[in-house]
Design a protein around this motif. Structure first.
Motif, PDB file in Angstrom:
ATOM      1  N   THR A  61       4.439 -16.906  30.265  1.00 49.56           N
ATOM      2  CA  THR A  61       5.037 -15.601  29.972  1.00 49.56           C
ATOM      3  C   THR A  61       6.503 -15.535  30.368  1.00 49.56           C
ATOM      4  N   GLY A  62       7.080 -16.650  30.799  1.00 50.53           N
ATOM      5  CA  GLY A  62       8.496 -16.672  31.121  1.00 50.53           C
ATOM      6  C   GLY A  62       8.818 -16.477  32.588  1.00 50.53           C
ATOM      7  N   ARG A  63       7.830 -16.585  33.475  1.00 52.04           N
ATOM      8  CA  ARG A  63       8.079 -16.384  34.904  1.00 52.04           C
ATOM      9  C   ARG A  63       8.311 -17.709  35.633  1.00 52.04           C
ATOM     10  N   LEU A  64       8.855 -18.690  34.940  1.00 51.30           N
ATOM     11  CA  LEU A  64       9.084 -19.989  35.577  1.00 51.30           C
ATOM     12  C   LEU A  64      10.365 -20.023  36.387  1.00 51.30           C
ATOM     13  N   GLY A  65      11.255 -19.058  36.153  1.00 52.62           N
ATOM     14  CA  GLY A  65      12.509 -19.070  36.887  1.00 52.62           C
ATOM     15  C   GLY A  65      13.295 -20.332  36.575  1.00 52.62           C
ATOM     16  N   ASN A  66      13.797 -20.985  37.620  1.00 54.07           N
ATOM     17  CA  ASN A  66      14.632 -22.171  37.424  1.00 54.07           C
ATOM     18  C   ASN A  66      13.888 -23.478  37.676  1.00 54.07           C
ATOM     19  N   VAL A  67      12.568 -23.465  37.542  1.00 54.72           N
ATOM     20  CA  VAL A  67      11.763 -24.655  37.835  1.00 54.72           C
ATOM     21  C   VAL A  67      12.213 -25.856  37.010  1.00 54.72           C
ATOM     22  N   MET A  68      12.572 -25.634  35.756  1.00 54.03           N
ATOM     23  CA  MET A  68      12.958 -26.747  34.887  1.00 54.03           C
ATOM     24  C   MET A  68      14.467 -27.039  34.933  1.00 54.03           C
ATOM     25  N   SER A  69      15.269 -26.059  35.324  1.00 49.93           N
ATOM     26  CA  SER A  69      16.722 -26.255  35.265  1.00 49.93           C
ATOM     27  C   SER A  69      17.388 -26.342  36.632  1.00 49.93           C
ATOM     28  N   GLY A  70      16.827 -25.688  37.656  1.00 43.33           N
ATOM     29  CA  GLY A  70      17.420 -25.738  38.988  1.00 43.33           C
ATOM     30  C   GLY A  70      17.275 -27.127  39.588  1.00 43.33           C
ATOM     31  N   ILE A  71      18.211 -27.482  40.436  1.00 45.88           N
ATOM     32  CA  ILE A  71      18.221 -28.807  41.053  1.00 45.88           C
ATOM     33  C   ILE A  71      17.773 -28.694  42.507  1.00 45.88           C
TER      34      ILE A  71
END
Length: 157
Positions: A72-82
């Motif tokens: 639903t889009g609640r992943l936050g920066n899991v895929m992009s944050g370092i």
């Protein structure tokens, strides 16, 4: 649904050397940015607590250990944050779990799917209930490769 601002995981310090990390994110223990933040916070504690020897990851929900990514889009920066390793948060969490000088055990009862399967594979050991364990990679059904994000972090030349 989970209660607003409720932590998806609680840590029970049984002894100075043995902790239990209990996923408790009703109704399904869906993996989202909050779960990864809780895991990142726990990893810092695991890396800095000299007396700690073992962490057992388990679930408070009898039918769901961890289910899958929240779509639903609640992943936050899991895929992009370092993360601290220089990898995206998703991979950073798994890599740090494999390298922390603490034994990690997955005590599996219930459903484990997708990214949750990757989490339990990052643990040092896995123990599953014969009566109530379901393991799966639903991404295979739509033609995606499990851990495809890992492949972008470690491209094959």
């Amino acid at each position: 649904m989970a209660k607003p601002n409720a932590s998806p995981m609680r840590v029970i310090e049984e002894t100075p050397g043995y902790w239990r990390a209990v996923f408790d994110y009703p109704p399904f223990n869906v993996v989202d940015g909050d779960v990864f933040q809780a895991l990142q916070d726990l990893l810092v504690r695991m890396e800095t607590t000299e007396s700690l020897r073992v962490v057992v990851f388990e679930s408070a929900l009898p039918d769901f250990y961890l289910s899958h990514f929240d779509l639903t889009g609640r992943l936050g920066n899991v895929m992009s944050g370092i993360g601290p390793t220089g990898l995206p948060i998703l991979m950073d969490t798994f890599v740090r779990l494999t390298k922390v000088p603490v034994v990690s055990l997955a005590r599996i009862r219930g459903c484990v799917r997708g990214v949750s399967s990757e989490f339990v594979l990052a643990c040092d050991m896995r123990f599953a209930s014969r009566e109530n364990t379901k393991l799966g990679h639903p991404e295979l059904g739509v033609g995606c490769i499990p851990a495809a994000e890992a492949q972008s972090a470690f491209p094959i030349s």
